[in-house]
Design an enzyme around this catalytic site. Structure first.
Site, mmCIF file in Angstrom:
data_model
loop_
_atom_site.group_PDB
_atom_site.id
_atom_site.type_symbol
_atom_site.label_atom_id
_atom_site.label_comp_id
_atom_site.label_asym_id
_atom_site.label_seq_id
_atom_site.Cartn_x
_atom_site.Cartn_y
_atom_site.Cartn_z
ATOM 1 N N CYS A 84 -14.843 12.011 -40.299
ATOM 2 C CA CYS A 84 -15.482 12.114 -41.596
ATOM 3 C C CYS A 84 -16.679 13.073 -41.531
ATOM 4 O O CYS A 84 -16.488 14.259 -41.306
ATOM 5 C CB CYS A 84 -15.867 10.709 -42.076
ATOM 6 S SG CYS A 84 -16.080 10.616 -43.843
ATOM 7 N N HIS A 177 -10.469 7.914 -40.973
ATOM 8 C CA HIS A 177 -11.094 7.034 -39.981
ATOM 9 C C HIS A 177 -10.034 6.380 -39.095
ATOM 10 O O HIS A 177 -9.473 5.352 -39.455
ATOM 11 C CB HIS A 177 -11.914 5.959 -40.699
ATOM 12 C CG HIS A 177 -13.129 6.491 -41.369
ATOM 13 N ND1 HIS A 177 -14.325 6.674 -40.716
ATOM 14 C CD2 HIS A 177 -13.331 6.933 -42.625
ATOM 15 C CE1 HIS A 177 -15.219 7.186 -41.542
ATOM 16 N NE2 HIS A 177 -14.635 7.344 -42.726
ATOM 17 N N GLU A 179 -10.610 4.803 -36.533
ATOM 18 C CA GLU A 179 -11.206 3.614 -35.916
ATOM 19 C C GLU A 179 -10.980 2.344 -36.735
ATOM 20 O O GLU A 179 -11.135 1.240 -36.219
ATOM 21 C CB GLU A 179 -12.708 3.834 -35.670
ATOM 22 C CG GLU A 179 -13.592 3.887 -36.920
ATOM 23 C CD GLU A 179 -13.683 5.258 -37.578
ATOM 24 O OE1 GLU A 179 -12.737 6.059 -37.429
ATOM 25 O OE2 GLU A 179 -14.698 5.523 -38.250
#
Ligand code: XMP
Length: 612
Positions: A84, A177, A179
């Site tokens: 990001c 993202h 994660e």
């Protein structure tokens, strides 16, 4: 600074994104030690890492906010992967351009365009999770686009440069993202980077840290005593066992405070469970509901409510410490990482909400070294793993999370229609977006907390009604509305089949009467989830009272909020099946004050799990 132990480590540069520690946790879950670092630290202190990850941020890369960080780390020759904001910074550093344009929130599809070791094992299209307002619009020399994104359906407009690479420099950037748990192959991407591109060795695990953490407690506590607030939830129970391991039961006192904000019969059950775990001898149980209720009297602002609850915990704690004759006592808490990050506990993070265990009095006690929080760097899944390593049974470690401020944050309060609630403008904007969707949306004259592009939002919900719309349609509509209509961060779907035309705020605060009502309704929801064997499938399911009357009936809109999640940093609304939904609705509608029953259909972001 880098861990003294000589093991392979990854640095996570903390630009204040909400997922910073989630990135570190995901790397640790791969068996590689990861630590959070300040991007302003001297470039030289990063030389020994096997790889560097750049987090997201509430700041705008396009406006060059945070422009002054130590960009030299990008020239150390160490592999770098940015997410990001981090992705945008890598692109800019490499000569590309970033513009404040083309936001995306929630699910999207990544279409791969060029092969890369970063995407080894991935399909040509993958589901990914977005939350951004800036976009990389052009690339510098040597960079290639690895993929572009479209909406979840795979068909809508293309967002270019969703994944980029400079393979020779081993610099990678992802607009999405990887994660978060909602990027299903995110773990594979991180694994490709950490174990493959960085070549780090996997030799780290939280289950092996019981002794190290117990030793750290002994060091901090010295000869003093610890008074631990034990709510009965997973975190405080795991931390109680860890304190017991570190200090024995002699210097450990457990205090269970019935704050009047617990679920039906919950305090009695907590005392029973802690006693069954062998902690009964050091346990004290007090009914402090009057203190909490009077602290909450008249309050409507969510932050003020949280602060009042947090302060009341400290007041009762201090009173009880005196009663117990404890002198130099430390406050023990089962605080876990999301409590810290969402309170803006790191340098650049936005305050999403102040958690009750991070109110100013506690922050002051922390400065004086009076607080011990051995789980403050861990996520729920890691706490559960630690709990298992401490010998706790599956039922205890798998309990649904329950917030410290309890039902206090599930009884929404308001004394007037929010000043920014422009009913006709909102209704018009909602109608435009929903035209032809087969669903109608009614904006509600209240606000709830949400999180958008790493910033706190405090906006209005929309109640959806329609002719039995499918779950997919509802969640799709929620994503669309929250993306397209300003000042909307949440959508609910009416469950009783009625189609209210008008919503009116009925001013209300947190009272014993409303709490008692919510206790009954919450019990109905929980019992029904159990009967339909949904407790494992659903990660958490708050039931919320919202002081809204629909078409002049009743004064409480009841919102059920079942979610799928793993670490609470992101969440997806969970469907509970027609039978369970009908059973819950019928039983709840029978209560006189109830105006309607709705299910929350919003992802986190842009909403949060809890309502206010
Ligand atoms: P949100 O609402 O932020 O919730 O998506 C994430 C997780 O944290 C819990 N939660 C809290 N826990 N004090 C707590 O101890 C709080 O003030 C608080 N607010 C939210 C929530 O239940 C969910 O599991």
């Amino acid at each position: 600074m880098k861990s003294t132990e000589q093991r392979d480590a990854i640095a996570v540069l903390d630009f204040g994104g909400q997922y910073v520690h989630l990135i570190a946790t995901k790397v640790r879950a791969l068996g590689v030690y990861a630590e959070i670092r300040d991007p302003d630290d001297p470039v030289d202190s990063f030389r020994d890492y096997k790889g560097i990850l750049l987090s997201g941020s509430p700041a705008l890369s396009a406006h060059d906010e945070q422009g002054g960080w130590s960009r030299g780390v990008l020239d150390l020759g160490i592999p770098v992967l940015g997410f990001c904001f981090g992705h945008q910074e890598i692109a800019k550093h490499g000569g590309g351009e970033v513009k404040h344009t083309r936001q995306e929130y929630g699910a999207a599809t990544l279409h791969r365009t060029v092969d890369s070791p970063l995407f080894e094992g991935l399909e040509s299209q993958e589901l990914v999770w977005m939350s951004h307002g800036d976009t990389v619009t052009s690339l510098g020399e040597g960079f290639v686009e690895l993929g572009y994104s479209t909406g979840e359906d795979g068909a809508s407009q293309e967002h270019r440069n969703a994944a980029i690479a400079h393979e020779e420099r081993r610099h990678y950037g992802l607009q999405f993202h990887p994660e978060v748990d909602d990027t299903p192959r995110g773990e594979q991407i991180l694994k490709n980077f950490v174990l493959g591109i960085c070549g780090a060795k996997a030799d780290w695990s939280v289950g092996n840290q019981v002794e190290a953490r117990a030793e750290a407690i002994r060091k901090q506590v010295g000869e003093r005593e610890v008074l631990l607030l034990a709510s009965g939830g997973v975190d405080s129970t795991v931390v109680a066992k860890l304190f017991e391991r570190a200090l024995g039961t002699e210097r450990l006192r457990l205090l269970h405070i019935d704050n009047g904000l617990m679920r039906k019969n919950e305090s009695a059950e907590v005392v029973e469970n802690l006693t069954a775990l062998g902690l009964g001898a050091s346990l004290r149980h007090v009914d402090a509901s009057a203190t909490f209720l009077s602290a909450l009297e008249g309050l409507t602002d969510p932050e003020a409510k949280r602060k009042a609850i947090g302060d009341a915990f400290v007041e009762v704690f201090q009173r009880e410490a005196v009663q117990l004759g404890l002198g130099d006592v430390l406050l023990g808490q089962g605080t876990i990482y999301p409590d810290t990050i969402e309170t803006g506990g790191t340098k650049r993070a936005d305050v999403i909400k102040t958690h009750h265990n991070r109110v100013p009095i506690i922050q002051e006690m922390m400065r004086q070294g009076k607080v011990v929080e051995p789980l403050a760097d861990l996520y729920k899944t890691e706490v559960r793993e630690l709990g298992k390593a401490l010998g706790l049974d599956a039922a205890t470690v798998q309990r649904h999370p329950f917030p410290g401020p309890g039902l206090g944050i599930r009884v929404a309060a308001a004394d007037e229609v929010p000043a920014d609630y422009d009913e006709s403008r909102l209704q018009q904007a909602v109608d435009v977006v929903l035209e032809g969707a087969g669903v109608r949306g009614l904006p509600l004259p209240v606000r709830s907390v949400g999180v958008k592009a790493d910033l706190r939002s405090y906006e209005h919900p929309v109640l959806l009604t329609g002719d039995q719309p499918s779950w997919e349609r509802l969640t799709g509509v929620a994503t669309l509305l929250t993306r397209k209509v300003e000042n909307i961060n949440r959508c609910l779907c009416e469950l009783s089949g009625r189609r209210p035309r008008q919503a009116r705020l009925i001013p209300a605060t947190v009272t014993r009467q409303r709490l008692d009502l919510l206790r009954e309704l919450d019990r109905i929801v929980m019992d029904s989830l159990k009967r339909h064997d949904l407790m494992e499938a659903v990660w958490q399911c708050p039931t919320v009272l919202v002081p809204v009357s629909l078409d002049g009936h009743g004064c409480e809109l009841v919102v059920v909020r079942p979610v799928h999640s793993e670490r609470a940093m992101t969440a997806r609304p969970a469907w509970i099946g027609d039978d369970c939904a009908a059973e819950i609705t019928d039983q709840i509608m029978a209560f006189e004050p109830v105006s309607g029953v709705a299910i929350d259909v919003t992802t986190k972001p842009p909403a949060t799990i809890e309502w206010e």
